[in-house]
Design a protein around this motif. Structure first.
Motif, PDB file in Angstrom:
ATOM      1  N   PRO A 225       0.823  -1.208   0.000  1.00 49.51           N
ATOM      2  CA  PRO A 225       0.000   0.000   0.000  1.00 49.51           C
ATOM      3  C   PRO A 225       0.854   1.254   0.000  1.00 49.51           C
ATOM      4  N   LEU A 226       2.050   1.147   0.537  1.00 46.21           N
ATOM      5  CA  LEU A 226       2.857   2.359   0.616  1.00 46.21           C
ATOM      6  C   LEU A 226       3.231   2.914  -0.742  1.00 46.21           C
ATOM      7  N   SER A 227       3.361   2.019  -1.745  1.00 44.33           N
ATOM      8  CA  SER A 227       3.729   2.545  -3.055  1.00 44.33           C
ATOM      9  C   SER A 227       2.544   3.238  -3.720  1.00 44.33           C
ATOM     10  N   HIS A 228       1.420   3.224  -3.037  1.00 47.25           N
ATOM     11  CA  HIS A 228       0.272   4.010  -3.509  1.00 47.25           C
ATOM     12  C   HIS A 228      -0.142   4.968  -2.412  1.00 47.25           C
ATOM     13  N   ALA A 229       0.839   5.633  -1.842  1.00 45.00           N
ATOM     14  CA  ALA A 229       0.522   6.329  -0.603  1.00 45.00           C
ATOM     15  C   ALA A 229      -0.307   7.587  -0.803  1.00 45.00           C
ATOM     16  N   LEU A 309       0.371   2.530   8.304  1.00 43.19           N
ATOM     17  CA  LEU A 309       1.048   2.230   7.045  1.00 43.19           C
ATOM     18  C   LEU A 309       2.469   1.710   7.253  1.00 43.19           C
ATOM     19  N   GLY A 310       2.847   0.784   6.368  1.00 47.10           N
ATOM     20  CA  GLY A 310       4.245   0.371   6.266  1.00 47.10           C
ATOM     21  C   GLY A 310       4.839  -0.104   7.570  1.00 47.10           C
ATOM     22  N   GLY A 311       6.105   0.199   7.748  1.00 40.11           N
ATOM     23  CA  GLY A 311       6.827  -0.333   8.899  1.00 40.11           C
ATOM     24  C   GLY A 311       6.784   0.556  10.113  1.00 40.11           C
ATOM     25  N   PHE A 312       5.920   1.555  10.107  1.00 38.56           N
ATOM     26  CA  PHE A 312       5.939   2.512  11.219  1.00 38.56           C
ATOM     27  C   PHE A 312       5.686   1.839  12.571  1.00 38.56           C
ATOM     28  N   ALA A 313       4.606   1.054  12.632  1.00 38.23           N
ATOM     29  CA  ALA A 313       4.240   0.449  13.910  1.00 38.23           C
ATOM     30  C   ALA A 313       5.326  -0.508  14.379  1.00 38.23           C
ATOM     31  N   PHE A 314       5.802  -1.350  13.483  1.00 38.50           N
ATOM     32  CA  PHE A 314       6.822  -2.324  13.853  1.00 38.50           C
ATOM     33  C   PHE A 314       8.090  -1.624  14.330  1.00 38.50           C
ATOM     34  N   GLY A 315       8.475  -0.607  13.594  1.00 40.80           N
ATOM     35  CA  GLY A 315       9.693   0.125  13.953  1.00 40.80           C
ATOM     36  C   GLY A 315       9.568   0.809  15.296  1.00 40.80           C
ATOM     37  N   THR A 316       8.425   1.434  15.519  1.00 36.49           N
ATOM     38  CA  THR A 316       8.216   2.149  16.771  1.00 36.49           C
ATOM     39  C   THR A 316       8.266   1.207  17.967  1.00 36.49           C
ATOM     40  N   VAL A 317       7.610   0.071  17.810  1.00 35.29           N
ATOM     41  CA  VAL A 317       7.486  -0.828  18.963  1.00 35.29           C
ATOM     42  C   VAL A 317       8.758  -1.625  19.194  1.00 35.29           C
ATOM     43  N   GLY A 341       9.458   9.469  14.773  1.00 36.39           N
ATOM     44  CA  GLY A 341       8.124   9.522  14.186  1.00 36.39           C
ATOM     45  C   GLY A 341       8.020  10.633  13.153  1.00 36.39           C
ATOM     46  N   ALA A 342       8.511  11.807  13.509  1.00 33.43           N
ATOM     47  CA  ALA A 342       8.411  12.955  12.612  1.00 33.43           C
ATOM     48  C   ALA A 342       9.200  12.726  11.330  1.00 33.43           C
ATOM     49  N   LEU A 343      10.424  12.189  11.478  1.00 31.62           N
ATOM     50  CA  LEU A 343      11.265  11.969  10.299  1.00 31.62           C
ATOM     51  C   LEU A 343      10.671  10.926   9.370  1.00 31.62           C
ATOM     52  N   CYS A 344      10.145   9.875   9.963  1.00 28.44           N
ATOM     53  CA  CYS A 344       9.574   8.789   9.165  1.00 28.44           C
ATOM     54  C   CYS A 344       8.491   9.328   8.245  1.00 28.44           C
ATOM     55  N   ILE A 345       7.578  10.115   8.815  1.00 28.20           N
ATOM     56  CA  ILE A 345       6.475  10.622   8.008  1.00 28.20           C
ATOM     57  C   ILE A 345       6.966  11.690   7.031  1.00 28.20           C
ATOM     58  N   PHE A 350       7.574  13.476   1.375  1.00 29.02           N
ATOM     59  CA  PHE A 350       8.312  14.259   0.378  1.00 29.02           C
ATOM     60  C   PHE A 350       9.167  13.438  -0.556  1.00 29.02           C
ATOM     61  N   ASN A 351       9.248  12.130  -0.338  1.00 32.97           N
ATOM     62  CA  ASN A 351      10.075  11.344  -1.237  1.00 32.97           C
ATOM     63  C   ASN A 351       9.258  10.230  -1.857  1.00 32.97           C
ATOM     64  N   PRO A 352       8.634  10.506  -2.998  1.00 30.64           N
ATOM     65  CA  PRO A 352       7.791   9.496  -3.617  1.00 30.64           C
ATOM     66  C   PRO A 352       8.605   8.287  -4.072  1.00 30.64           C
ATOM     67  N   GLY A 353       9.892   8.489  -4.347  1.00 28.75           N
ATOM     68  CA  GLY A 353      10.711   7.372  -4.813  1.00 28.75           C
ATOM     69  C   GLY A 353      11.002   6.401  -3.685  1.00 28.75           C
ATOM     70  N   TYR A 354      10.916   6.903  -2.450  1.00 26.84           N
ATOM     71  CA  TYR A 354      11.189   6.013  -1.336  1.00 26.84           C
ATOM     72  C   TYR A 354      10.158   6.221  -0.247  1.00 26.84           C
ATOM     73  N   PRO A 355       9.024   5.582  -0.406  1.00 28.41           N
ATOM     74  CA  PRO A 355       7.917   5.865   0.491  1.00 28.41           C
ATOM     75  C   PRO A 355       8.113   5.362   1.923  1.00 28.41           C
ATOM     76  N   GLU A 356       8.968   4.393   2.142  1.00 31.19           N
ATOM     77  CA  GLU A 356       9.082   3.852   3.492  1.00 31.19           C
ATOM     78  C   GLU A 356      10.210   4.539   4.237  1.00 31.19           C
TER      79      GLU A 356
END
Lengths: 391, 448
Positions: A225-229, A309-317, A341-345, A350-356
């Motif tokens: 889903p992230l590549s269609h963010a 979305l993506g790896g946010f939850a896994f990374g945070t926890v 958290g702020a950097l991830c989002i 701002f970087n469509p080429g690298y959504p995660e």
């Protein structure tokens, strides 16, 4: 009984024994089965708390199990869905199981092999740190990653990321993330794109032989889903917020299901093993930037959905809270988590080429954690000096 | 009215074997020892030889740097042995009591007639000066120093620690005299801390000539170092003195009776103690005289509390500053799958990784390390048991690195081993933190 066995073979592994070069390994296995008989020193604390690192780390592993179990099922589910196989539950689980076991074997054999060897070289006991790293790595890489690539990535993470700094407890970057970053930058074609996150899909595409009953449209739905963010992108891919929460979407094995991750988070927070401050502040940081992006018109995804979305939850926890590579001071933890958290989002927006963005956000903040701590500790030093002047 | 300070950080160890408030044994002076190793930074010069007759109050050895500072025999008898260790280091002078209970009679003037110099000289001469300890570093006080103030903790929060309200209940006059005497030594006043919970219940609140403070909270709230940190923290260049409450009474007895009288009521407690209770003993008593308290099996005999006392062995001697003997079973056994056991109901952990926080019971703790030594990994466990404005992990690492500037900045002046003992207790990496701090302090003393 087992005790007798260990007592019997101990001389072989002790100094002067035939296998003394395996002493660290013997010790690791023995302490795995038995809490050692070592007693406290004469001049220190005579009684000790019964918690040790093995206990704390096994709890992290336990907390990862829901994500793993869900991931195993999801591997089969995605494969069956994309290839139109119409599998039953156990077929899906079996598929996922067969896919994930080799990754674990590679991860632990290579990683622990290096750990044992370096512990033996330094004459240390084997530290348990890799139990967790080795458990996380298969959960965050594409399931189809070639084994040799994974082996190199693990070796890189353990040697360059950890051992050269002095081993467990001394590393700057989270070893599991380092393994993933290594793969990402060295073999980008295997690490990103639409097809890598569903088992067997990229191979099928490369082979050029379309699968039975499958359409190209189905293949597209295999994209994360992230590549269609964007909202449109998400709904075009047929992904609702509920899917994101539940996790029945393509993605890395462990990171799709927010429910499973939340169960893990609950375990970590109840036992106090991971820092609630880091988790909280990371979520706050993500919500803030997500909200700014939303009202600034950068994205149309509501800020709360960014958390799913993506790896946010896994990374945070599981990864931002790594006690070694996170900030060490309590104030620092708030800053460190918030910035992750702020950097991830921000990266996402701002970087469509690298959504995660999670991987890089955590690695970057791992780098800066000592700096944050430095300023927090310095503030304490200044405050204490100021005390002298006011008296 | 005194100020109230509430501390949240810390831990009251739920260890079994608390002493019953009853003196069940009165030990007549037998073999006793004075151990130079109890006094940090002091290099002894021997003043007696084996076979010399001594009285209570006869100097046994003096400090090489200041020969006026003498360390006296607590009983009358003959010098039994001069015990030396590696490189002929003097470890102990033992005295065999003769049962005559003779004391050196000192010419003691009225307290109010003495100025600082006079008081200092008197205490030095009578061998009571070593009762005063100095912060930073916890050495014997330097008689030349000008202390900012003198601090006494009237509450004992150490695990199984002696209840001073009980042990000193008949000594109030002596404690008051001791405090009056200490008051002559500083312009900053004598600060006295009591438990906020039992302020009015404690006889000590009737003392005069002190500045009262009330503390509330778990151990180490009763540690004088923690109290100083909250009352008037030590900055670079400052010196404060501390005196343990039982020793205040010893100083007081000098003025009441004119003799060196160091009999103590000590708590003998712990999971391996039979009938844990109190005993009246001479200072430096041999542990053999307390063997009736020892339980079956391999028992560790600790002079002091289980967190920062010294294992002296069944034929060792009570430390100069201790009023407690802790008895523990040696934990030299293997425990199968201990760390995987979800409950481990026989062991205590402050970590919620075990469900011990759901149980309210006392534990038969033993000396097992409960794990192997590892590098520092968890970073939040230490601050939770150190109620001071200090970053403990950073201080420990500065000590490890031998970085004098950092140690100074991060608070080495404010802690001694006992203040960080709980950090060592909770450490999941089983690191000998008190040892690290001890080496840091020794380095500071050498270099600064």
């Amino acid at each position: 009984m087992a005790k007798n066995f260990f007592d019997k073979v101990r001389p072989t592994f002790s100094e002067g024994g035939k296998l003394s070069w395996l002493h660290s390994a013997f010790d690791a296995f023995e302490t795995f089965f038995f809490v050692p008989n070592r007693t406290t020193g004469k001049g220190g604390t005579h009684v000790k708390d019964c918690v040790d690192l093995k206990r704390l780390l096994i709890i992290v592993v336990l907390a990862l199990v829901p994500a793993l179990l869900f991931g195993i099922w999801n591997l089969g589910f995605q494969h069956s869905k994309v290839f139109g196989l119409g599998w039953g539950f156990w077929q899906m689980v079996w598929y996922g199981f067969v896919k994930i076991i080799p990754l674990y074997l590679v991860s632990y054999i290579v990683g622990l092999g290096i750990e044992f060897a370096s512990a033996q070289m330094k004459g240390h006991e084997v530290s348990e740190g890799y139990l967790v790293s080795g458990f996380i790595i298969p959960l965050i890489v594409p399931v189809d990653v070639p084994w040799w690539m994974l082996a190199i990535a693990v070796a890189f993470a353990v040697i360059i990321g950890k051992e050269v700094f002095g081993g467990t407890g001394m590393n700057i970057w989270n070893p599991a993330l380092l393994a993933r970053a290594f793969l990402f930058f060295s073999y980008p074609s295997k690490m990103s794109g639409d097809s890598v996150w569903v088992g067997g899909l990229s191979k099928a595409l490369e082979g050029g032989t379309p699968w039975k009953g499958g359409e190209v449209v189905d293949a597209l739905s295999g994209a994360t889903p992230l590549s269609h963010a964007s909202l449109d992108g998400l709904s075009a891919a047929g992904t609702s917020a509920w899917n994101l929460f539940l996790g029945d979407i393509p993605g890395a094995v462990g990171e799709t299901s927010v429910i499973a991750i939340l169960i893990g988070a609950l375990i970590l927070l109840c036992t106090g093993v991971a820092s609630w401050k880091i988790m909280c502040s990371s979520v706050l940081g993500a919500l803030l930037v997500g909200w700014l992006g939303q009202i600034g018109g950068v994205t149309d995804i509501p800020c709360w959905e960014q958390l799913l979305l993506g790896g946010f939850a896994f990374g945070t926890v599981f990864m931002a809270t790594d006690p070694v590579t996170s900030a060490q001071t309590e104030t620092g933890k708030w800053i460190y988590g918030f910035l992750i958290g702020a950097l991830c989002i921000t990266v996402r927006l701002f970087n469509p080429g690298y959504p995660e963005g999670m991987m890089l956000a955590i690695l970057l903040m791992n780098t800066f954690a000592p700096l944050i701590d430095h300023y927090v500790v310095n503030a304490n030093v200044k405050r204490r000096l100021g005390r002298a002047k006011t008296v | 009215m005194s100020d109230q300070i509430r501390l949240k950080k810390g831990l009251d160890l739920p260890i079994a074997g608390a002493a019953l408030c009853e003196v069940t044994r009165r030990v007549a002076p037998g073999l006793v020892a004075v151990k130079p190793t109890d006094f940090r930074g002091m290099v002894p010069r021997l003043l007696v030889k084996e076979g010399d007759p001594v009285k209570a109050g006869t100097p046994l050895f003096a400090d090489k740097k200041n020969t006026a500072m003498v360390f006296c025999s607590p009983v009358s008898g003959t010098v039994e042995a001069v015990v030396r260790g590696d490189k002929r280091k003097l470890l102990a002078v033992t005295v065999k009591a003769d049962g005559k209970n003779e004391s050196v009679r000192f010419d003691v003037p009225k307290i109010s007639s003495l100025d600082k110099k006079g008081m200092t000289d008197l205490l030095l001469q009578c061998g009571l000066w070593p009762c005063l300890k100095q912060r930073p570093y916890g050495t014997v006080a330097d008689p030349e120093a000008e202390p900012k103030a003198i601090f006494i903790s009237g509450m004992n929060t150490a695990p199984l620690g002696a209840d001073r309200d009980f042990t000193l209940k008949d000594e109030m006059a002596a404690v008051q005299a001791g405090i009056d005497a200490l008051g002559r030594l500083t312009k900053g006043g004598v600060h006295f801390s009591l438990s906020a919970k039992n302020y009015a219940g404690s006889e000590f609140h009737k003392l005069t000539g002190v500045i009262f403070h009330q503390f509330e909270g778990p151990h180490p709230a009763g540690n004088v170092g923690v109290q100083i940190n909250h009352i008037s923290p030590i900055n670079k260049g400052e010196v404060v003195w501390t005196v343990d409450l039982p020793l205040v009474a010893v100083i007081g007895r000098l003025f009441l009776k004119g003799i060196y009288d160091d009999r103590r009521i000590i708590a003998v407690a712990g999971p391996a103690a039979v009938n844990p209770s109190y005993a009246e003993v001479p200072a430096g008593v041999c542990m053999k005289d307390l063997s009736a308290f020892f339980g079956e099996g391999d028992v560790r005999v600790v002079s002091g509390d289980v967190l920062s006392g010294e294992a002296v062995g069944a034929d060792g001697f009570l430390g100069f500053y201790d009023d407690q003997v802790s008895l523990l079973k040696e934990g030299n056994y293997y425990e199968m799958f201990g760390w995987i056991n979800p409950f481990r109901s026989k062991k205590f952990s402050v970590s919620r990784a075990y469900p011990a926080f759901l149980r309210h019971k006392k534990y038969d703790m033993d000396t097992n390390e409960n794990g192997g030594e590892r590098p520092f990994l968890m970073n939040d466990v230490y601050g939770k048991v150190l109620p001071m404005d200090i970053y403990p992990l950073y201080l420990f690492k500065a000590c490890l690195a031998g970085d004098l500037d950092k140690m100074e900045q991060l608070g080495i002046y404010e802690v001694i081993e006992e203040d960080v003992a709980l950090c060592e207790y909770v450490c999941p990496s089983k690191i000998a933190i008190q040892d690290i701090v001890r080496k840091g302090i020794e380095l500071m003393m050498k270099e600064m």
